[in-house]
Motif scaffolding. Structure first.
Motif, PDB file in Angstrom:
ATOM      1  N   UNK A   1       0.830  -1.207   0.000  1.00 49.42           N
ATOM      2  CA  UNK A   1       0.000   0.000   0.000  1.00 49.42           C
ATOM      3  C   UNK A   1       0.865   1.259   0.000  1.00 49.42           C
ATOM      4  N   UNK A   2       0.477   2.238  -0.811  1.00 45.64           N
ATOM      5  CA  UNK A   2       1.144   3.539  -0.840  1.00 45.64           C
ATOM      6  C   UNK A   2       0.380   4.501   0.064  1.00 45.64           C
TER       7      UNK A   2
ATOM      8  N   UNK B   1      -5.664   1.854   7.775  1.00 41.16           N
ATOM      9  CA  UNK B   1      -6.210   3.202   7.994  1.00 41.16           C
ATOM     10  C   UNK B   1      -5.437   3.925   9.082  1.00 41.16           C
ATOM     11  N   UNK B   2      -5.141   3.221  10.187  1.00 43.37           N
ATOM     12  CA  UNK B   2      -4.402   3.827  11.296  1.00 43.37           C
ATOM     13  C   UNK B   2      -2.949   4.076  10.883  1.00 43.37           C
ATOM     14  N   UNK B   3      -2.369   3.133  10.143  1.00 45.64           N
ATOM     15  CA  UNK B   3      -0.979   3.288   9.696  1.00 45.64           C
ATOM     16  C   UNK B   3      -0.822   4.490   8.778  1.00 45.64           C
ATOM     17  N   UNK B   4      -1.752   4.649   7.837  1.00 39.19           N
ATOM     18  CA  UNK B   4      -1.684   5.781   6.911  1.00 39.19           C
ATOM     19  C   UNK B   4      -1.774   7.110   7.641  1.00 39.19           C
ATOM     20  N   UNK B   5      -2.601   7.150   8.680  1.00 41.87           N
ATOM     21  CA  UNK B   5      -2.684   8.378   9.472  1.00 41.87           C
ATOM     22  C   UNK B   5      -1.383   8.637  10.215  1.00 41.87           C
ATOM     23  N   UNK B   6      -0.842   7.608  10.861  1.00 37.09           N
ATOM     24  CA  UNK B   6       0.349   7.803  11.689  1.00 37.09           C
ATOM     25  C   UNK B   6       1.525   8.360  10.888  1.00 37.09           C
ATOM     26  N   UNK B   7       1.714   7.887   9.653  1.00 35.22           N
ATOM     27  CA  UNK B   7       2.869   8.376   8.888  1.00 35.22           C
ATOM     28  C   UNK B   7       2.676   9.812   8.407  1.00 35.22           C
TER      29      UNK B   7
ATOM     30  N   UNK C   1      -2.708  11.899  18.758  1.00 32.58           N
ATOM     31  CA  UNK C   1      -2.780  12.211  17.322  1.00 32.58           C
ATOM     32  C   UNK C   1      -3.857  11.377  16.641  1.00 32.58           C
ATOM     33  N   UNK C   2      -3.926  10.092  16.976  1.00 26.86           N
ATOM     34  CA  UNK C   2      -4.943   9.231  16.383  1.00 26.86           C
ATOM     35  C   UNK C   2      -6.330   9.640  16.867  1.00 26.86           C
ATOM     36  N   UNK C   3      -6.464   9.943  18.138  1.00 25.10           N
ATOM     37  CA  UNK C   3      -7.756  10.314  18.712  1.00 25.10           C
ATOM     38  C   UNK C   3      -8.313  11.578  18.066  1.00 25.10           C
ATOM     39  N   UNK C   4      -7.416  12.490  17.661  1.00 26.27           N
ATOM     40  CA  UNK C   4      -7.854  13.740  17.037  1.00 26.27           C
ATOM     41  C   UNK C   4      -8.397  13.520  15.625  1.00 26.27           C
TER      42      UNK C   4
END
Length: 540
Positions: free
Chosen positions: A327-328, A458-464, A506-509
């Protein structure tokens, strides 16, 4: 009412006509010399896609550079002649049509010549993953009945369990310790390089799955039609006589597909045994490459070089940055677009289904993270767990694909699930309102936490997207109260002060509460295989 068989026939004829148009536009069917285009298709069908492409290029433009590796350039004529000699040498040693020729090599001329010679003999070419462990290599060689094993010296210790095969060295690091194994250079130098007779039928190609869940499975490609190349060219504007920098390894579907296509276009292919992000930029600038083939982690490594390093190299020739294999993340694709312009071509496929969809730069600008639309000759549909077709937008379902390049079953006799003639990809995804496909994750990676479904991507894409996070992996771990809870593994930038509370905040926001990782662990690097795919089974 039109009978279904007539509708299907009409659809297929329309696809063939469109495929011819795509190939014409790319230059594969030159006007007005259409006889040259027909001859090309005949040679490809006779010798296979790799040897056929080189033979065509050697006939048309013998002195053009076909390959550049660390030893220097080789013209198409040299590739053709040297592979003739290698095919004759193996034939003299009893290797013929149907024999299994395995290659455990990094990207260099030895691997390419092995591919070509196997095609010319009608042998089955098995591309082995350089990241496999000794037990995996041993099991694969036994199952695939390998007759000839070509390998780089650095992998010698991994091959101790493989018996009863003819061995040849493709790359020698230290001649003093090479032993008595014959090198490809020795065979080629001692053998007549005139063209051998065409085999009764092409030998085909066997790709291997990643092997992350056990022994890698063989996914054969017994024959590839020249028209199948249109599936890529329909949405990736490669053209005749350009240059491609190959960052992705050739043993992987991403690398081998673009390598074959570049050869078919008579383009120069630049390879290196190991990927280095700055060397890739240097190679693009030096050879004026129009296409750069990568897996997403390679693109991230290039971006992480920073503007000062990237700015040292003239990459204005790049029209295509081709990405596949995993995934990109939207953030990585967007940052690459800012640096290189609208060049992102994000392919979705797999070892089994080959190409499914491609996102063009226009698709990416419209919907970052999308894998685009099916090209000519491909069909993609979503089904629920009961096998019912999903047609509504933004509803997640299992992804099924139909493609002329898809395999017809593993070499051990097993197959993927099939519905309506379409093959399961193993992923789940959704279409948006505009018909663009998004992959939500693997169907076996869904995490159920407190009754809510979460896909790690979904969580990984947000974190990066966080400025202090370089990489992130998310898995589910057992939880007495919720069944599973999310755990994030994070690689921070060198000057980061980010802590676990900062990651969770950061994730919660940005996402729903049940998608917030309760556990956070910081690592120096995430475990990945040779093609950059995250090894989730190594995270716990």
């Amino acid at each position: 009412m039109t009978p279904p068989v007539v509708t299907e026939l009409t659809t297929r004829m329309a696809e063939k006509a469109r495929s011819v148009g795509v190939m014409w536009k790319a230059g594969l069917l030159p006007f007005p010399r259409l006889d040259e285009g027909v001859r090309s298709l005949v040679l490809t069908n006779k010798f296979g896609p790799i040897a056929g492409a080189v033979r065509i290029a050697a006939r048309r433009n013998p002195m053009d550079i076909g390959l550049v590796d660390e030893r220097g350039p080789l013209t198409f004529s040299q590739l053709d002649q040297q592979s003739n000699a290698l095919a004759r040498a193996w034939s003299d040693r009893g290797v013929g049509p149907g024999a299994s020729v395995a290659a455990l090599c990094r990207d260099h001329r030895g691997l390419v010549l092995t591919m070509l010679a196997a095609n010319k003999l009608g042998a089955a070419l098995l591309l082995m993953n350089t990241g496999f462990a000794r037990p995996q290599l041993t099991d694969v060689a036994k199952r695939e009945k390998v007759r000839v094993l070509v390998y780089d010296q650095e992998f010698t210790d991994l091959l101790g369990g493989i018996d009863g095969v003819d061995r040849y060295l493709a790359w020698v690091d230290d001649e003093a310790t090479a032993g008595e194994v014959t090198t490809l250079d020795t065979l080629i130098a001692a053998t007549d390089d005139s063209a051998p007779e065409a085999p009764p039928k092409p030998g085909g190609l066997v790709l291997l799955t990643s092997g992350t869940t056990g022994t890698p499975k063989g996914a054969p490609r017994p024959k590839i039609s020249g028209l199948d190349s249109a599936q890529f060219l329909d949405r990736i504007p490669l053209r005749v006589g350009e240059a491609t920098y190959m960052g992705a390894p050739l043993f992987h579907g991403t690398g081998i597909s673009q390598f074959i296509l570049s050869l078919a276009l008579g383009s120069t292919v630049v390879v290196r045994r190991r990927f280095d992000p700055e060397d890739a930029l240097r190679g693009v600038a030096k050879h004026r490459c129009t296409s750069l083939v990568l897996v997403p982690t390679m693109l991230q490594r290039i971006i992480d070089l920073g503007p000062e390093v990237i700015g040292k190299y003239d990459t204005s020739s790049l029209r295509i940055v081709f990405l596949a294999g995993s995934a990109l993340p939207p953030d990585i694709g967007n940052r690459a677009t800012e640096i290189f312009g609208p060049v992102i071509h994000n392919l979705y496929g797999s070892t089994e289904v080959a190409v499914a969809t491609v996102a063009t730069p226009e698709d990416w600008a419209q919907a970052p993270g999308t894998v685009g639309r099916p090209p000519v000759g491909c069909r993609v549909a979503l089904y629920d767990d009961k096998g019912e077709r999903i047609t509504e937008p933004n509803v997640t379902g299992r992804v099924f694909v139909g493609s002329g390049l898809a395999f017809e079953g593993y070499t051990d006799g097993r197959n993927k699930e099939i519905i309506d003639g379409l093959l399961a990809s193993g992923d789940v995804g959704h279409f948006d309102e505009d018909g663009l496909l998004f992959i939500d994750g693997r169907d076996d990676e869904m995490i159920v936490s407190g009754g809510e479904n979460v896909y790690p991507i979904e969580v990984e894409n947000l974190l990066v997207e966080h400025p202090e996070i370089l990489e992130a992996g998310v898995v589910g771990v057992p939880d007495e109260e919720f069944g599973q809870r999310l755990k994030a593994f994070v690689v921070r930038s060198a000057d980061s002060t980010l802590d676990a509370d900062g990651v969770r905040a950061f994730v919660k926001e940005n996402l729903a509460r049940y998608k917030v990782p309760r556990d956070v662990e910081f690592l120096d690097a995430l475990p990945r295989n040779a093609t950059g795919k995250l090894l989730r089974n190594k995270l716990s």
